[in-house]
Design an enzyme around this catalytic site. Structure first.
Site, PDB file in Angstrom:
ATOM      1  N   CYS A   1       0.830  -1.214   0.000  1.00  0.00           N
ATOM      2  CA  CYS A   1       0.000   0.000   0.000  1.00  0.00           C
ATOM      3  C   CYS A   1       0.867   1.267   0.000  1.00  0.00           C
ATOM      4  O   CYS A   1       1.636   1.494   0.930  1.00  0.00           O
ATOM      5  CB  CYS A   1      -0.897  -0.045   1.240  1.00  0.00           C
TER       6      CYS A   1
ATOM      7  N   CYS B   1       0.279   3.623   2.945  1.00  0.00           N
ATOM      8  CA  CYS B   1       0.820   2.971   4.155  1.00  0.00           C
ATOM      9  C   CYS B   1       2.338   3.162   4.227  1.00  0.00           C
ATOM     10  O   CYS B   1       2.880   3.427   5.301  1.00  0.00           O
ATOM     11  CB  CYS B   1       0.494   1.477   4.156  1.00  0.00           C
TER      12      CYS B   1
END
Length: 151
Positions: free
Chosen positions: A73, A76
């Site tokens: 991600c 992230c």
């Protein structure tokens, strides 16, 4: 000969200081990092939702922030260094945990994690609060101060 001994002594002292400084820095960094959680750790350190599915009971001794993330991600990945900085800044006042949703799918499912990153702010008293998406550091700090530390 005296100069050689003095130089050797100075070198030994300097080496000792450098080693001590390196050990201090290593210990400081070790104590101030985010903490990875799997389901078993979560059940022991955060909440035993399996045995208490109807009631939220936080098991920690200080407020916590949990980052539900995945390694693939992008947001992230952008948030990870910010959380490391915050862990160092807040030190032992809060826990900053990380849950890899790919490795702990059942844990992510139990909390209804549908988007990542999702952050769970857990104060010592009261209900936890969730936020979805990466936040700027200033917003994270404001939320930590307000939700977790009651400032």
């Amino acid at each position: 000969m005296k100069k050689l001994m003095a130089a050797a002594l100075a070198l030994l002292m300097l080496t000792g200081v450098c080693e001590a400084k390196a050990n201090d820095n290593k210990n400081q960094k070790t104590n101030m990092k985010t903490i990875a959680l799997n389901k078993a750790d979560f059940l022991k350190k955060v909440a035993d939702y399996e045995n208490n599915p109807e009631t939220w009971k936080y098991l920690g001794d200080k407020p916590a922030l949990i980052d539900f993330y995945a390694t693939w991600c992008g947001p992230c990945k952008a948030l990870a260094p910010v959380l490391e900085e915050l862990a160092a800044e807040y030190g032992d006042r809060i826990y900053i945990y990380k849950v890899n949703t790919e490795e702990s799918q059942d844990l992510a499912a139990a909390f209804g994690i549908r988007s990542i990153p999702t952050l769970l702010f857990i104060p010592l008293e009261g209900d936890p609060q969730m936020a979805v998406g990466a936040m700027p550091k200033a917003t994270l700090k404001a939320n930590i101060d307000r939700i977790l530390l009651g400032k």
